[in-house]
Design a protein around this motif. Sequence first.
Motif, PDB file in Angstrom:
ATOM      1  N   MET A  79       6.192  -9.138  57.159  1.00  0.00           N
ATOM      2  CA  MET A  79       6.233  -9.815  55.871  1.00  0.00           C
ATOM      3  C   MET A  79       6.862  -8.886  54.836  1.00  0.00           C
ATOM      4  SD  MET A  79       3.168 -11.641  53.679  1.00  0.00           S
ATOM      5  CE  MET A  79       3.014 -12.992  54.856  1.00  0.00           C
ATOM      6  N   ARG A  80       7.794  -9.415  54.077  1.00  0.00           N
ATOM      7  CA  ARG A  80       8.497  -8.634  53.061  1.00  0.00           C
ATOM      8  C   ARG A  80       7.714  -8.698  51.746  1.00  0.00           C
ATOM      9  NH1 ARG A  80      13.961  -7.811  53.648  1.00  0.00           N
ATOM     10  NH2 ARG A  80      14.441  -8.580  51.546  1.00  0.00           N
ATOM     11  N   PHE A  81       7.352  -7.525  51.223  1.00  0.00           N
ATOM     12  CA  PHE A  81       6.541  -7.421  50.019  1.00  0.00           C
ATOM     13  C   PHE A  81       7.330  -6.823  48.872  1.00  0.00           C
ATOM     14  CE2 PHE A  81       2.759  -8.150  52.495  1.00  0.00           C
ATOM     15  CZ  PHE A  81       1.771  -8.490  51.590  1.00  0.00           C
ATOM     16  N   GLY A  82       7.036  -7.325  47.687  1.00  0.00           N
ATOM     17  CA  GLY A  82       7.475  -6.690  46.458  1.00  0.00           C
ATOM     18  C   GLY A  82       6.267  -6.140  45.733  1.00  0.00           C
ATOM     19  N   LEU A  83       6.370  -4.912  45.241  1.00  0.00           N
ATOM     20  CA  LEU A  83       5.263  -4.265  44.530  1.00  0.00           C
ATOM     21  C   LEU A  83       5.551  -4.267  43.036  1.00  0.00           C
ATOM     22  CD1 LEU A  83       2.689  -2.592  44.257  1.00  0.00           C
ATOM     23  CD2 LEU A  83       4.034  -0.560  44.867  1.00  0.00           C
ATOM     24  N   PHE A  84       4.606  -4.761  42.265  1.00  0.00           N
ATOM     25  CA  PHE A  84       4.715  -4.785  40.807  1.00  0.00           C
ATOM     26  C   PHE A  84       3.686  -3.807  40.232  1.00  0.00           C
ATOM     27  CE2 PHE A  84       6.590  -8.658  42.225  1.00  0.00           C
ATOM     28  CZ  PHE A  84       7.628  -8.912  41.335  1.00  0.00           C
ATOM     29  N   GLY A  85       4.190  -2.771  39.575  1.00  0.00           N
ATOM     30  CA  GLY A  85       3.315  -1.755  38.999  1.00  0.00           C
ATOM     31  C   GLY A  85       3.710  -0.375  39.478  1.00  0.00           C
ATOM     32  N   THR A  86       3.556   0.611  38.589  1.00  0.00           N
ATOM     33  CA  THR A  86       3.954   1.981  38.920  1.00  0.00           C
ATOM     34  C   THR A  86       2.902   3.005  38.495  1.00  0.00           C
ATOM     35  OG1 THR A  86       5.122   2.218  36.801  1.00  0.00           O
ATOM     36  CG2 THR A  86       6.406   1.405  38.677  1.00  0.00           C
ATOM     37  N   GLY A  87       1.707   2.545  38.123  1.00  0.00           N
ATOM     38  CA  GLY A  87       0.665   3.447  37.652  1.00  0.00           C
ATOM     39  C   GLY A  87      -0.074   4.127  38.793  1.00  0.00           C
ATOM     40  N   PRO A  88      -1.194   4.786  38.473  1.00  0.00           N
ATOM     41  CA  PRO A  88      -1.952   5.521  39.490  1.00  0.00           C
ATOM     42  C   PRO A  88      -2.368   4.666  40.674  1.00  0.00           C
ATOM     43  CG  PRO A  88      -2.738   6.092  37.293  1.00  0.00           C
ATOM     44  CD  PRO A  88      -1.760   4.965  37.116  1.00  0.00           C
ATOM     45  N   TRP A  89      -2.793   3.416  40.417  1.00  0.00           N
ATOM     46  CA  TRP A  89      -3.268   2.565  41.505  1.00  0.00           C
ATOM     47  C   TRP A  89      -2.140   2.191  42.453  1.00  0.00           C
ATOM     48  CZ3 TRP A  89      -7.457   2.900  43.622  1.00  0.00           C
ATOM     49  CH2 TRP A  89      -8.171   1.862  44.236  1.00  0.00           C
ATOM     50  N   ALA A  90      -0.945   1.981  41.915  1.00  0.00           N
ATOM     51  CA  ALA A  90       0.213   1.700  42.767  1.00  0.00           C
ATOM     52  C   ALA A  90       0.535   2.905  43.642  1.00  0.00           C
ATOM     53  CB  ALA A  90       1.413   1.323  41.909  1.00  0.00           C
ATOM     54  N   HIS A  91       0.431   4.112  43.074  1.00  0.00           N
ATOM     55  CA  HIS A  91       0.705   5.345  43.828  1.00  0.00           C
ATOM     56  C   HIS A  91      -0.391   5.644  44.845  1.00  0.00           C
ATOM     57  CE1 HIS A  91       4.264   7.286  41.951  1.00  0.00           C
ATOM     58  NE2 HIS A  91       3.953   6.522  40.917  1.00  0.00           N
ATOM     59  N   MET A  92      -1.651   5.438  44.454  1.00  0.00           N
ATOM     60  CA  MET A  92      -2.782   5.829  45.296  1.00  0.00           C
ATOM     61  C   MET A  92      -3.100   4.827  46.391  1.00  0.00           C
ATOM     62  SD  MET A  92      -5.309   7.020  42.212  1.00  0.00           S
ATOM     63  CE  MET A  92      -6.753   7.057  43.270  1.00  0.00           C
ATOM     64  N   ALA A  93      -2.871   3.559  46.129  1.00  0.00           N
ATOM     65  CA  ALA A  93      -3.323   2.523  47.047  1.00  0.00           C
ATOM     66  C   ALA A  93      -2.194   1.624  47.535  1.00  0.00           C
ATOM     67  CB  ALA A  93      -4.409   1.677  46.381  1.00  0.00           C
ATOM     68  N   HIS A  94      -1.576   0.906  46.626  1.00  0.00           N
ATOM     69  CA  HIS A  94      -0.655  -0.161  47.024  1.00  0.00           C
ATOM     70  C   HIS A  94       0.550   0.341  47.815  1.00  0.00           C
ATOM     71  CE1 HIS A  94      -2.302  -3.761  44.867  1.00  0.00           C
ATOM     72  NE2 HIS A  94      -2.978  -2.792  44.261  1.00  0.00           N
ATOM     73  N   ALA A  95       1.295   1.261  47.244  1.00  0.00           N
ATOM     74  CA  ALA A  95       2.508   1.711  47.935  1.00  0.00           C
ATOM     75  C   ALA A  95       2.198   2.368  49.274  1.00  0.00           C
ATOM     76  CB  ALA A  95       3.307   2.652  47.030  1.00  0.00           C
ATOM     77  N   PRO A  96       1.215   3.291  49.362  1.00  0.00           N
ATOM     78  CA  PRO A  96       0.917   3.880  50.670  1.00  0.00           C
ATOM     79  C   PRO A  96       0.434   2.866  51.706  1.00  0.00           C
ATOM     80  CG  PRO A  96      -0.039   5.210  48.916  1.00  0.00           C
ATOM     81  CD  PRO A  96       0.455   3.946  48.285  1.00  0.00           C
ATOM     82  N   ALA A  97      -0.416   1.921  51.285  1.00  0.00           N
ATOM     83  CA  ALA A  97      -0.945   0.945  52.235  1.00  0.00           C
ATOM     84  C   ALA A  97       0.147   0.004  52.732  1.00  0.00           C
ATOM     85  CB  ALA A  97      -2.076   0.144  51.593  1.00  0.00           C
ATOM     86  N   LEU A  98       1.010  -0.440  51.838  1.00  0.00           N
ATOM     87  CA  LEU A  98       2.103  -1.324  52.244  1.00  0.00           C
ATOM     88  C   LEU A  98       3.076  -0.601  53.174  1.00  0.00           C
ATOM     89  CD1 LEU A  98       2.749  -3.011  48.782  1.00  0.00           C
ATOM     90  CD2 LEU A  98       1.926  -4.191  50.836  1.00  0.00           C
ATOM     91  N   THR A  99       3.378   0.640  52.848  1.00  0.00           N
ATOM     92  CA  THR A  99       4.323   1.407  53.660  1.00  0.00           C
ATOM     93  C   THR A  99       3.750   1.701  55.040  1.00  0.00           C
ATOM     94  OG1 THR A  99       5.193   2.443  51.656  1.00  0.00           O
ATOM     95  CG2 THR A  99       5.710   3.510  53.730  1.00  0.00           C
ATOM     96  N   ALA A 100       2.444   1.943  55.106  1.00  0.00           N
ATOM     97  CA  ALA A 100       1.826   2.325  56.374  1.00  0.00           C
ATOM     98  C   ALA A 100       1.603   1.148  57.314  1.00  0.00           C
ATOM     99  CB  ALA A 100       0.490   3.015  56.099  1.00  0.00           C
ATOM    100  N   HIS A 101       1.611  -0.063  56.799  1.00  0.00           N
ATOM    101  CA  HIS A 101       1.263  -1.220  57.628  1.00  0.00           C
ATOM    102  C   HIS A 101       2.424  -1.592  58.557  1.00  0.00           C
ATOM    103  CE1 HIS A 101      -0.426  -5.040  58.836  1.00  0.00           C
ATOM    104  NE2 HIS A 101      -1.529  -4.732  58.185  1.00  0.00           N
ATOM    105  N   ASP A 102       2.113  -1.743  59.838  1.00  0.00           N
ATOM    106  CA  ASP A 102       3.153  -2.002  60.838  1.00  0.00           C
ATOM    107  C   ASP A 102       3.837  -3.353  60.669  1.00  0.00           C
ATOM    108  OD1 ASP A 102       2.622   0.422  62.032  1.00  0.00           O
ATOM    109  OD2 ASP A 102       1.265  -0.406  63.550  1.00  0.00           O
ATOM    110  N   SER A 103       3.144  -4.313  60.038  1.00  0.00           N
ATOM    111  CA  SER A 103       3.690  -5.670  59.931  1.00  0.00           C
ATOM    112  C   SER A 103       4.227  -5.985  58.544  1.00  0.00           C
ATOM    113  CB  SER A 103       2.605  -6.690  60.298  1.00  0.00           C
ATOM    114  OG  SER A 103       2.171  -6.495  61.626  1.00  0.00           O
ATOM    115  N   VAL A 104       4.475  -4.938  57.756  1.00  0.00           N
ATOM    116  CA  VAL A 104       4.921  -5.114  56.371  1.00  0.00           C
ATOM    117  C   VAL A 104       6.167  -4.287  56.114  1.00  0.00           C
ATOM    118  CG1 VAL A 104       4.328  -4.506  53.978  1.00  0.00           C
ATOM    119  CG2 VAL A 104       2.682  -5.741  55.399  1.00  0.00           C
ATOM    120  N   GLU A 105       7.076  -4.849  55.331  1.00  0.00           N
ATOM    121  CA  GLU A 105       8.216  -4.096  54.793  1.00  0.00           C
ATOM    122  C   GLU A 105       8.105  -4.096  53.276  1.00  0.00           C
ATOM    123  OE1 GLU A 105      13.088  -4.275  54.320  1.00  0.00           O
ATOM    124  OE2 GLU A 105      12.061  -5.768  55.558  1.00  0.00           O
TER     125      GLU A 105
END
Length: 297
Positions: free
Chosen positions: A1-27
Amino acid sequence: MRFGLFGTGPWAHMAHAPALTAHDSVELVGVWGRNPDKAAELAALHNARPYAEIADLIADVDAVAIALPPDVQAPIALQAARAGRHLLLDKPVAFTRAEADEIVSAVEERDLASVVFFTRRLMPEIEEFVASARQAGGWLEGRVDHVGSIFTDGNPFGASAWRKESGGLWDVGPHALALLLPILGPVTEVTAMAGAHDMTHVLARHADGAISALTMSVDAPPAAGREEAAIAGEAAVLTAPSAEWDPVQALGRAIDQLLAAAAGGPKPELDVRFGARITAILAAAQEAIRTGRTTTV
């Protein structure tokens, strides 16, 4: 599944971007932020593309993940849902019941998948506690104390303008309700008071007669800090277990649920409908604080 991330604050850095990048079924396709330089920086860290326009990122993906203040998140989530994109939202979904309900309507009309990211509620220990308590039943009361301060050295959320303005009611209140609602049932009315140091007290009546008491602050003196949750009823007094704070693992579980629902599986319990119910309770509590009256949800 292709994801777009909205947000660049601490939560995006700490949680969203790493989790999306690490998931095998996500781009992770791209990142949009209110500060273009920060969007470019975060995108580069995760081999994604920075986007200047919200609509362009929505157009290029299957789903959106949003790590933005509630009043910024709500219109983007609505725009994405109306475009047929699945939603991975942060809590609270919105600051007003009307905005939250509008997102729910857009999701339901297009049969979209959605998950709201209640961090610890997605950890296995807490999920097991909730499932066991729900099966036992007979609960008469619940209590959650979530008291601390984000305004300490090194706390990444201390610069958050919306948390400073809206306080513990809107920041930690969603987590408290996400734990109690599945056990005690829907809330029908609330009364609330706010004191010094953002110390907010909420009493909530649940549809089956149980009463819950929430004490919340994100600006409390260190000596007053505590995080405790318990339920009491016919069988016992049970204290919720402590769970490791691992936002990347928790968000990975949320992504799993979203992918399963998008593929035709069951709707996640913590979807936008659940998130909208919590917004309605918090808005009623805010009104009760303002008026000094019990408020119907």
